[in-house]
Design a protein around this motif. Structure first.
Motif, PDB file in Angstrom:
ATOM      1  N   GLU A 416       0.842  -1.184   0.000  1.00 46.27           N
ATOM      2  CA  GLU A 416       0.000   0.000   0.000  1.00 46.27           C
ATOM      3  C   GLU A 416       0.883   1.241   0.000  1.00 46.27           C
ATOM      4  O   GLU A 416       1.866   1.303   0.725  1.00 46.27           O
ATOM      5  CB  GLU A 416      -0.892  -0.007   1.243  1.00 46.27           C
ATOM      6  N   SER A 417       0.514   2.196  -0.828  1.00 42.08           N
ATOM      7  CA  SER A 417       1.357   3.378  -0.944  1.00 42.08           C
ATOM      8  C   SER A 417       1.365   4.151   0.367  1.00 42.08           C
ATOM      9  O   SER A 417       0.336   4.366   0.992  1.00 42.08           O
ATOM     10  CB  SER A 417       0.843   4.276  -2.065  1.00 42.08           C
ATOM     11  N   LEU A 418       2.574   4.554   0.763  1.00 45.38           N
ATOM     12  CA  LEU A 418       2.697   5.341   1.981  1.00 45.38           C
ATOM     13  C   LEU A 418       2.618   6.832   1.664  1.00 45.38           C
ATOM     14  O   LEU A 418       2.611   7.656   2.558  1.00 45.38           O
ATOM     15  CB  LEU A 418       4.021   5.020   2.675  1.00 45.38           C
ATOM     16  N   LEU A 419       2.581   7.149   0.378  1.00 42.34           N
ATOM     17  CA  LEU A 419       2.511   8.564   0.003  1.00 42.34           C
ATOM     18  C   LEU A 419       1.067   8.932  -0.319  1.00 42.34           C
ATOM     19  O   LEU A 419       0.318   8.115  -0.832  1.00 42.34           O
ATOM     20  CB  LEU A 419       3.374   8.831  -1.236  1.00 42.34           C
ATOM     21  N   PRO A 420       0.706  10.173  -0.028  1.00 43.74           N
ATOM     22  CA  PRO A 420      -0.648  10.598  -0.394  1.00 43.74           C
ATOM     23  C   PRO A 420      -0.777  10.727  -1.906  1.00 43.74           C
ATOM     24  O   PRO A 420       0.227  10.765  -2.612  1.00 43.74           O
ATOM     25  CB  PRO A 420      -0.758  11.966   0.278  1.00 43.74           C
ATOM     26  N   LYS A 421      -1.961  10.796  -2.410  1.00 50.50           N
ATOM     27  CA  LYS A 421      -2.152  11.044  -3.830  1.00 50.50           C
ATOM     28  C   LYS A 421      -1.880  12.529  -4.074  1.00 50.50           C
ATOM     29  O   LYS A 421      -2.535  13.405  -3.522  1.00 50.50           O
ATOM     30  CB  LYS A 421      -3.585  10.661  -4.223  1.00 50.50           C
ATOM     31  N   MET A 422      -0.876  12.780  -4.905  1.00 50.20           N
ATOM     32  CA  MET A 422      -0.443  14.170  -5.077  1.00 50.20           C
ATOM     33  C   MET A 422      -0.453  14.520  -6.560  1.00 50.20           C
ATOM     34  O   MET A 422      -0.276  13.660  -7.397  1.00 50.20           O
ATOM     35  CB  MET A 422       0.989  14.364  -4.569  1.00 50.20           C
ATOM     36  N   TYR A 423      -0.612  15.792  -6.841  1.00 50.56           N
ATOM     37  CA  TYR A 423      -0.596  16.232  -8.241  1.00 50.56           C
ATOM     38  C   TYR A 423       0.624  17.095  -8.486  1.00 50.56           C
ATOM     39  O   TYR A 423       0.933  17.988  -7.692  1.00 50.56           O
ATOM     40  CB  TYR A 423      -1.896  16.963  -8.562  1.00 50.56           C
ATOM     41  N   TYR A 424       1.274  16.826  -9.568  1.00 51.57           N
ATOM     42  CA  TYR A 424       2.538  17.488  -9.868  1.00 51.57           C
ATOM     43  C   TYR A 424       2.316  18.920 -10.304  1.00 51.57           C
ATOM     44  O   TYR A 424       1.434  19.211 -11.110  1.00 51.57           O
ATOM     45  CB  TYR A 424       3.247  16.694 -10.985  1.00 51.57           C
ATOM     46  N   LEU A 433      10.942  18.638  -6.578  1.00 52.32           N
ATOM     47  CA  LEU A 433       9.696  18.444  -7.310  1.00 52.32           C
ATOM     48  C   LEU A 433       8.565  18.955  -6.427  1.00 52.32           C
ATOM     49  O   LEU A 433       8.551  18.701  -5.221  1.00 52.32           O
ATOM     50  CB  LEU A 433       9.503  16.960  -7.619  1.00 52.32           C
ATOM     51  N   LEU A 434       7.646  19.696  -7.039  1.00 51.47           N
ATOM     52  CA  LEU A 434       6.573  20.325  -6.270  1.00 51.47           C
ATOM     53  C   LEU A 434       5.246  19.641  -6.571  1.00 51.47           C
ATOM     54  O   LEU A 434       4.943  19.352  -7.733  1.00 51.47           O
ATOM     55  CB  LEU A 434       6.477  21.815  -6.626  1.00 51.47           C
ATOM     56  N   PHE A 435       4.482  19.373  -5.548  1.00 47.49           N
ATOM     57  CA  PHE A 435       3.200  18.689  -5.684  1.00 47.49           C
ATOM     58  C   PHE A 435       2.159  19.359  -4.793  1.00 47.49           C
ATOM     59  O   PHE A 435       2.506  20.067  -3.856  1.00 47.49           O
ATOM     60  CB  PHE A 435       3.326  17.225  -5.239  1.00 47.49           C
ATOM     61  N   GLN A 436       0.913  19.057  -5.080  1.00 48.06           N
ATOM     62  CA  GLN A 436      -0.150  19.512  -4.178  1.00 48.06           C
ATOM     63  C   GLN A 436      -1.256  18.478  -4.094  1.00 48.06           C
ATOM     64  O   GLN A 436      -1.400  17.628  -4.962  1.00 48.06           O
ATOM     65  CB  GLN A 436      -0.724  20.829  -4.676  1.00 48.06           C
ATOM     66  N   ASP A 437      -1.998  18.569  -2.986  1.00 46.88           N
ATOM     67  CA  ASP A 437      -3.302  17.925  -2.944  1.00 46.88           C
ATOM     68  C   ASP A 437      -4.246  18.943  -2.312  1.00 46.88           C
ATOM     69  O   ASP A 437      -3.876  20.096  -2.134  1.00 46.88           O
ATOM     70  CB  ASP A 437      -3.262  16.582  -2.201  1.00 46.88           C
ATOM     71  N   LYS A 596       6.184  18.663   3.820  1.00 47.15           N
ATOM     72  CA  LYS A 596       4.792  19.033   3.563  1.00 47.15           C
ATOM     73  C   LYS A 596       4.482  20.381   4.209  1.00 47.15           C
ATOM     74  O   LYS A 596       4.916  20.650   5.324  1.00 47.15           O
ATOM     75  CB  LYS A 596       3.912  17.941   4.188  1.00 47.15           C
ATOM     76  N   PHE A 597       3.779  21.233   3.474  1.00 44.58           N
ATOM     77  CA  PHE A 597       3.306  22.491   4.051  1.00 44.58           C
ATOM     78  C   PHE A 597       1.798  22.464   3.998  1.00 44.58           C
ATOM     79  O   PHE A 597       1.216  22.345   2.913  1.00 44.58           O
ATOM     80  CB  PHE A 597       3.807  23.688   3.231  1.00 44.58           C
ATOM     81  N   LYS A 598       1.185  22.598   5.143  1.00 50.03           N
ATOM     82  CA  LYS A 598      -0.282  22.602   5.149  1.00 50.03           C
ATOM     83  C   LYS A 598      -0.786  23.912   4.542  1.00 50.03           C
ATOM     84  O   LYS A 598      -0.161  24.958   4.723  1.00 50.03           O
ATOM     85  CB  LYS A 598      -0.783  22.517   6.592  1.00 50.03           C
ATOM     86  N   ASN A 599      -1.925  23.843   3.887  1.00 50.37           N
ATOM     87  CA  ASN A 599      -2.501  25.065   3.332  1.00 50.37           C
ATOM     88  C   ASN A 599      -2.671  26.125   4.411  1.00 50.37           C
ATOM     89  O   ASN A 599      -2.390  27.298   4.181  1.00 50.37           O
ATOM     90  CB  ASN A 599      -3.870  24.777   2.707  1.00 50.37           C
ATOM     91  N   THR A 600      -3.107  25.660   5.580  1.00 46.57           N
ATOM     92  CA  THR A 600      -3.329  26.638   6.647  1.00 46.57           C
ATOM     93  C   THR A 600      -2.034  27.335   7.006  1.00 46.57           C
ATOM     94  O   THR A 600      -2.012  28.530   7.291  1.00 46.57           O
ATOM     95  CB  THR A 600      -3.903  25.949   7.902  1.00 46.57           C
ATOM     96  N   GLU A 601      -0.932  26.564   6.936  1.00 46.95           N
ATOM     97  CA  GLU A 601       0.391  27.126   7.231  1.00 46.95           C
ATOM     98  C   GLU A 601       0.727  28.218   6.212  1.00 46.95           C
ATOM     99  O   GLU A 601       1.156  29.314   6.552  1.00 46.95           O
ATOM    100  CB  GLU A 601       1.406  25.987   7.127  1.00 46.95           C
TER     101      GLU A 601
END
Ligand code: ADP
Ligand code: MG
Length: 611
Positions: A416-424, A433-437, A596-601
C-alpha cells in the motif's frame, strides 16, 4: 603505604610491545627498517603462514659485533641517536630502541649477525629470556628469525585476522617500502612463493612496475618541483588509471613512508575535476626536506610526521602534480584517451594466430574473419563527444529508469502506498519536485528520492540467495595490488554468490566475465569495482549489515543529481517507485525526501488567517 612500584623489565617490554607490535606486519616493518638503517642493499623477507608461524628477515648490512648483538634486545638500546639533540635531526628510520626488545618479548627470537662475513654470533631468546649464544660462521649482515609470535600473549594472538589478511598487511608495507627505496633490492616470499621482488637499481619507475605491474607503470607521469627547503618528485597516474580508494597514494618523506591527511588531500587537489568523484589516483610522492623541518617523533610506529611550513609544501605538491597532468593532457593520445579495455580474448586470439598461423594457415583465415567481424561491432563503441554534449543530447534519459528492461521495485503483492495522492505542479531549481493535494503543498528532493529507490532495489537484489548474472560481451579487466589480490583470491566464491564471476589473469590482473543483471547499463565497471572493493575490505560485520552498507554506497553512485530537469513521465515513474518503497520518507542516510506544508500554514505566511 606507598603504592607505586617500578615495573620489572619484562613487564615493561610487554607494554612497549603492545604499542609497537600489533601483528606480523609490525614485526616485518621494524625488522626491515633496521636492515635499511644498517645500509643493506639486499633485504629478504621470508614468511611461513603469513608470518604467524615464522618471519625471517635477512640483510647484507653492516651487522653487529657480539657486544651489540647482546645489547640490541635491551630496552632503549640504540646506535642511532646519542642524546636529545639528535632527536631533532633524525635521518634513520629507527631511533627509539624499542623494537627488538618488544619483538623478543613476545616470540621465539633468534639473531645471527656478523660484521666481517667470517665470524658471527648467534643469540637466541624466548619470551625475552636468554636461551643460548654461540659463535658461528656467518656472511656479513644480519638475519633475524621470529617464531611463534604472541605465543605468550593469547589475547593478541586471538586478535589476528585470517592469514591472507595478515599477509596483505605485509605486502602493503613491503610494496610501499620498495617504492620508497628503489635503490634496495627486496624479495618477499610466503611459504616459498615469491610475492614481490624488486631489483634495487635505483629506478623508481622500474620499482613501480615491479610493484604494480607494467601496465600501470606505462600510465605514470613523472613530476618534479622544488622550493628552497622542500623538493617533491615522483610519479602520478594519468587519467586512464584510477582506483576506488586512496590507498595507492604513497607518501615518502626522506625515504620514510608516512601517512598524512593534508598531503594526501594536496595530491587529490591536483586531480580535482579531472577524476570523477569516488575515484582516486595511484601516486608515489617523494618529499625531500631538511630533517630539521619534520618531526617524526609523534607516533610510536613513526607513521605520521609533522612539517614546519606545511602550507608551502602542500601548494608545491598540488602544483607539481597538476602541472604533470596538465602537460599530459596537451599531448593528444587519441587511443589512450578513450581506453576500451582490450578484451583478453582478442589478445589471446592474436597470439594463437601467430602460433597456429605457421602450421595451419588455411583454417585460420575463417576464424580471423569471424573474429574481426566480432570486434568490428565493439570497436564502434568509443565516441568522442564531450560529456556535456551527451547530456544535452538526451537530457531526459533517467539514469536508472530502464523500465522496459527491468522492473525497478518488484511489486510483491502490491504494497500500500505510503505517500498521499499528489498532483505534480513543477520543478524548482532542477532539484525539488513540487506537488499539491487539497490540503497541502509538498516538496520532494529528487536526488534523495532516487537514492531511496535505488537503495531498496539494490539491497533486495544483493540479498537474494543467488543473483542472476549475464555474460559480458567484453569482459571487464581490473588491476589489483598484491595485497588486494591475496584477499580477492579468498573471496571469489563470495563474489560468485553476488553474481560476479571473476578470473585471475595473473600478476594482479583479473577479468570479470559475468555480472548480475540488475547493475545499470553504462555503470558496469564502476559498480563491479565498488562491490569487489567492499568485499575485499569487509571486516567482521554480519552479512546483512554488510550488504546494507554496500547497497547504500551503490545507491548514491548513480542516483540522479540535483540540478537535473526531469520530464513529466520520468517524474510519474519516480513517484510510483517511491510510493512503493518501504520507507519513502528518508534517504538511506536519513535525510528527508519529502516535506509538507499545510494550506493553513501557507495562509498564515500571507496573513490570510490570523493565529
Ligand atoms: P632502533 O632501530 O630504534 O635503534 P631497535 O630495537 O630496532 O631500535 O634496534 C636496536 C639496535 O640494534 C639498532 O640501533 C641497531 O644498532 C641494532 N640493529 C638492529 N637490527 C639491525 C640490523 N639488521 N643490522 C645491524 N644492526 C641492527
Ligand atoms: Mg629499529
Amino acid at each position: 603505604m606507598a603504592k607505586i612500584i617500578k615495573l620489572d623489565q619484562h613487564t615493561a617490554n610487554l607494554i612497549a610491545a603492545g604499542e609497537v607490535i600489533e601483528r606480523p606486519a609490525s614485526v616485518v616493518k621494524e625488522l626491515v627498517e633496521n636492515s635499511i638503517d644498517a645500509e643493506a642493499r639486499n633485504i629478504e623477507i621470508n614468511l611461513v603462514d603469513a608470518g604467524i608461524t615464522e618471519i625471517v628477515v635477512s640483510d647484507d648490512g653492516v651487522g653487529m659485533d657480539p657486544a651489540d648483538a647482546r645489547m640490541c634486545v635491551e630496552p632503549h638500546a640504540t646506535s642511532k641517536i646519542r642524546d636529545k639533540q639528535d632527536l631533532f635531526r633524525i635521518t634513520t628510520l629507527g631511533f627509539r630502541g624499542e623494537a627488538l626488545p618488544s619483538i623478543a618479548s613476545v616470540s621465539h627470537f633468534r639473531l645471527k649477525t656478523s660484521t666481517d662475513g667470517h665470524k658471527g654470533i648467534l643469540y637466541s631468546l624466548k619470551g625475552g629470556a636468554f636461551v643460548s649464544e654461540a659463535v658461528i660462521a656467518c656472511p656479513r649482515g644480519t638475519e633475524i628469525t621470529v617464531r611463534n609470535l604472541f605465543f605468550n600473549t593469547p589475547a593478541r594472538l586471538q586478535n589476528l585476522q585470517s592469514q591472507s589478511q595478515e599477509l596483505s598487511h605485509i605486502t602493503d608495507y613491503v610494496s610501499k617500502i620498495a617504492l620508497a627505496r628503489p635503490d634496495i633490492a627486496f624479495k618477499l616470499t610466503n611459504n616459498d612463493r615469491v610475492l614481490l621482488q624488486t631489483y634495487g637499481n635505483g629506478n623508481l619507475l622500474e620499482a613501480i612496475s615491479q610493484v604494480y605491474g607494467l601496465e600501470i607503470a606505462k600510465h605514470m607521469l613523472s613530476f618534479y618541483e622544488s622550493v628552497g627547503y622542500f623538493q617533491v618528485s615522483g610519479f602520478a597516474s594519468d587519467l586512464n588509471v584510477s582506483r576506488a580508494n586512496k590507498l595507492q597514494i604513497t607518501i615518502i618523506v626522506n625515504e620514510r613512508v608516512i601517512k598524512n591527511h593534508a598531503v594526501t588531500n594536496a595530491v587529490l587537489a591536483a586531480y580535482k575535476e579531472r577524476l570523477v568523484i569516488g575515484r582516486y589516483p595511484l601516486v608515489v610522492l617523494k618529499i625531500s626536506a631538511d630533517p630539521a623541518l619534520i618531526d617524526v617523533n609523534i607516533h610510536p610506529a613513526k607513521l605520521e610526521v609533522r612539517f614546519s611550513a606545511e602550507n608551502e609544501l602542500l601548494n608545491l605538491v598540488t602544483h607539481a602534480i597538476s602541472y604533470a597532468l596538465h602537460n599530459s593532457e596537451l599531448i593528444p593520445e587519441a587511443e589512450e584517451k578513450n581506453p576500451v579495455p582490450l578484451p583478453p580474448a582478442e589478445e589471446k586470439a592474436e597470439e594463437e594466430f601467430l602460433d597456429i598461423g605457421l602450421e595451419e594457415e588455411t583454417h585460420f583465415e575463417d576464424d580471423l574473419d569471424e573474429l574481426l567481424r566480432m570486434f568490428e561491432v565493439d570497436q564502434e563503441e568509443p565516441r568522442q563527444y564531450p560529456k556535456e554534449e551527451l547530456i544535452k543530447e538526451e537530457p531526459q534519459e533517467p539514469p536508472r529508469f530502464e523500465q522496459q528492461e527491468y522492473s525497478f521495485i518488484e511489486e510483491e503483492g502490491e504494497r500500500e502506498s505510503l505517500l498521499p495522492k499528489m498532483y505534480y505542479i513543477g520543478q524548482l531549481h532542477g532539484t525539488y519536485l513540487l506537488f499539491q493535494d487539497e490540503e497541502n503543498f509538498y516538496m520532494i528532493d529528487q536526488h534523495a528520492a532516487y537514492e531511496r529507490i535505488n537503495y531498496e532495489k539494490i539491497k533486495r537484489e544483493l540479498q537474494k540467495d543467488r543473483n542472476i548474472s549475464y555474460e559480458l560481451l567484453i569482459p571487464i579487466k581490473l588491476n589489483f595490488t598484491i595485497s588486494e589480490s591475496l584477499l580477492l583470491a579468498e573471496r571469489i566464491e563470495e563474489l560468485r554468490n553476488l553474481g560476479i564471476i571473476i578470473e585471475d589473469f595473473g600478476s594482479g590482473t583479473y577479468t570479470v566475465r559475468e555480472i548480475p543483471i540488475w547493475i545499470p547499463k553504462g555503470s558496469e565497471r564502476e559498480f563491479v569495482e565498488e562491490i569487489i572493493n567492499a568485499v575485499i575490505k569487509r571486516g567482521k560485520v554480519e552479512r546483512i549489515e554488510f550488504l546494507d552498507s554496500l547497497a547504500k554506497n551503490l545507491a548514491c553512485k548513480r542516483s540522479i543529481k540535483a540540478n537535473q530537469y526531469l520530464d513529466k513521465n520520468v517524474i510519474d515513474y519516480l513517484i510510483g517507485d517511491l510510493s512503493r518503497c518501504e520507507n519513502p520518507y528518508n534517504c538511506p542516510h536519513g535525510r528527508p525526501i519529502i516535506v509538507k506544508f499545510k494550506n493553513t500554514e501557507i495562509e498564515k505566511w500571507f496573513r490570510r488567517i490570523v493565529t
